[in-house]
Structure formats: C-alpha cells, structure tokens
Write an enzyme that holds these catalytic residues in place. Structure first.
Site, short mmCIF file in Angstrom:
data_model
loop_
_atom_site.label_atom_id
_atom_site.label_comp_id
_atom_site.label_asym_id
_atom_site.label_seq_id
_atom_site.Cartn_x
_atom_site.Cartn_y
_atom_site.Cartn_z
N ILE A 13 0.82 -1.21 0.00
CA ILE A 13 0.00 0.00 0.00
C ILE A 13 0.85 1.26 0.00
O ILE A 13 0.50 2.26 -0.62
CB ILE A 13 -0.98 0.00 1.20
N ARG A 36 11.66 -2.70 7.93
CA ARG A 36 12.68 -3.66 8.36
C ARG A 36 13.49 -4.17 7.17
O ARG A 36 14.64 -4.54 7.31
CB ARG A 36 12.02 -4.82 9.10
N LYS A 92 -6.06 2.77 7.39
CA LYS A 92 -7.19 2.05 7.97
C LYS A 92 -6.82 0.59 8.18
O LYS A 92 -6.00 0.05 7.43
CB LYS A 92 -8.44 2.20 7.08
N ASP A 170 -10.81 -6.22 6.72
CA ASP A 170 -9.78 -5.30 6.25
C ASP A 170 -10.27 -4.55 5.01
O ASP A 170 -10.18 -3.31 4.97
CB ASP A 170 -8.47 -6.03 5.98
#
Length: 310
Positions: A13, A36, A92, A170
């Site tokens: 995203i 990471r 979100k 989701d």
C-alpha cells in the site's frame, strides 16, 4: 512550506498508493521511509531507516509520519511519533482496538499535533455526490456487497489472519466507511455471522444485519472467497428511487442511469485532507466504521469453515 513526511512501513500500500501520491502533491516532501527490509532499488528512494527510532535519532528533519504498517504494530509507533511532536496519519483501520484510538486522540490533543484516521474509500469519485443526493431522500433499505479474492489483494500477508488483522473486514471496513459517511441516519448492528477458517483467527466472510434509527434495514455481505472481478457495491433504496455505487465508489447510478464514472484516485484526497488538517491545526478521528467491526466481533456468531490455504 512543504510538510516533511516519512512513510513508516513500506509494503504494497505504501509503494502503490502513498509514495506516488506524495510525489505528486507539492504540499508534502517525502524525506524518509522506514521498514525492516526493502525490496526496491535503493537509489530510487529517499533516506531509509530500519526503525522509527533510527529516523528520530538521525539528522533528517521530519514533521509528520504516515503509518502504513499492519494494525498490530500501529499503536506503539503512533505513540512514539506523537511523543516526538509529529503529525500522524493512520492507515485504515486506525488500530487494533477502539481503546487504542481513544488514547491516541487524547495524546495528539495534549501534544498539540494532528492525528488523522484516514478512510481512503471516502475519497472515491462518486462518494460526495452520493452523500449529497441521499441527504435529500428518505432511505428505506441498503444492501452492501463487498467481495473479492484474498489471494489477489493480500498475497502472502499472514498478518490479516492473526488477531487484530481483521480478516475480511480489512477491505470490508471500506464499505462501512462509505456507508457511515453517505447515510444520514446512524445505524447499529443487530445480527452477524462470521465464517472463520479453522486455522485462522479472523473471518474469511461475514454477513451483517444493521438497522438505522428509523428502522430501515441495512445488510452487508463480505467474502474473500469471491472469484473473478471484485464486487464492491452499495445499493440504497429510497422513496424516490435507487442509488447504486459500483467499483468501490468509482461509478454512481440513479435508477439505472449512469451519473458518475471516473478513475479512482483516493489517496490524492487523503493527503489533500491531511495537509488541510495539519495547516489548520485540527485532527479528524471518525471511529464509526471501526466500531461497527468491533460490534461484529462482539455480537457475531462464529461458524468454523475449512482451513484456508493460499
């Protein structure tokens, strides 16, 4: 002066939506990314860090962060950023729990910085027009269908099946973010059935029944087992006719007549609003879509289905 911003989390995203949108918006300067690990060409990005603390301890000046990490990791990072006096945009859902978001709202107010719980689907092309039309109507029923293939939209993303990952909610929360915005009357959950794979903690499908304050029924079907093109639509029946939103709000029809059809560029709207909030010293935290999901987990009847294997 541009708002110097860092992307925290650099997954799909962030790469596909946040980064190109920031590059196109002169109100922002993308000064850093935090992850990471990175899978892209290191010469094509701004400064890179492996943690938010590493960024804050560097000499890179930053005014704001956009948190694009899974919700399980968002709260701690948001607290750290707010404590450092940074404005914060939350992808979100805004967190794992409502209590997390409540704390962040109070922390942002105490720090005098902006907290924005973003709902990107509210910025689809037809949403504002749908809201304006429905304000003038009496809604008698609403049907929501939000179905897609999880293997296409969330390949290899195991966090969605873990506690806090929301599962089918989701994407389904996007439908609820639209409904809570375009419908005048508030609505509340009455019944829910959640299909949960035997090897997962979150649902792969959900059927929800709501009722609004005038008694109008609102039903929602969300399913990640859908094949083919996604079905993202909301149909509102009124005393004067039917409004249909298709393709997640890219198309709007009234009584079958096409009124709006445009390409979605939702994140342009997200960042335009974030810039306004920062410049005006305001926050925006609408938890209604998230509260409906929390209600579904609390009230829903869980039906165990076959294990999910991608």
């Amino acid at each position: 002066m541009s708002i110097r911003i860092a992307l925290i989390g650099y997954g799909k995203i962030a790469r596909d939506e946040h980064h190109p949108t920031l590059d196109a918006n002169p109100a922002f300067e993308l000064v850093a990314t935090v992850a990471r690990r990175f899978d892209t060409d290191p010469t094509a990005e701004p400064a890179r860090f492996d943690s938010l603390d590493a960024l804050l301890e560097s000499d890179v000046a930053v005014d704001a962060v956009a948190l694009c990490v899974p919700p399980q990791h968002r709260f701690t990072l948001a607290c750290r950023a707010l404590d450092a006096g940074l404005h914060v945009l939350l992808e979100k859902p805004p967190g794992m729990t409502l209590s997390e978001v409540d704390h962040l709202e109070r922390q942002a107010a105490n720090a005098g910085v902006t907290l924005y719980a973003s709902w990107h689907s509210r910025h689809a092309p037809a949403i504002e027009a749908a809201r304006e039309w429905l304000i003038t109507q009496t809604v008698t029923a609403v049907r929501i269908d939000w179905c897609e293939d999880v293997t296409v939209f969330h390949p290899g993303q195991t966090w969605i099946w873990e506690p806090g990952g929301l599962g089918v909610f989701d994407p389904g929360i996007n439908a609820l973010s639209i409904a809570t915005y375009i419908l005048v009357r508030p609505f509340a959950l009455r019944e829910a059935t959640l299909d949960v794979p035997s090897n997962c903690a979150t649902p792969i499908a959900a059927d929800l029944s709501f009722v609004d304050t005038a008694g109008a029924p609102i039903s929602a079907a969300m399913d990640w087992r859908h094949e083919g093109d996604p079905a993202w639509q909301i149909i509102a029946t009124t005393e004067a006719g039917e409004l249909k939103l298709e393709e997640g709000g890219a198309r709007m029809l009234i009584d079958g007549e096409l009124r709006i059809e445009e390409d979605k560029n939702e994140y342009a709207g997200v960042y335009a609003l974030f810039a306004t909030l920062v410049n005006e010293g305001r926050s925006e935290i609408d938890v209604r879509p998230f509260a409906h999901v929390a209600d579904a987990f609390m009230l829903g009847r869980r039906r165990i289905v076959d294990a999910f294997h991608e």
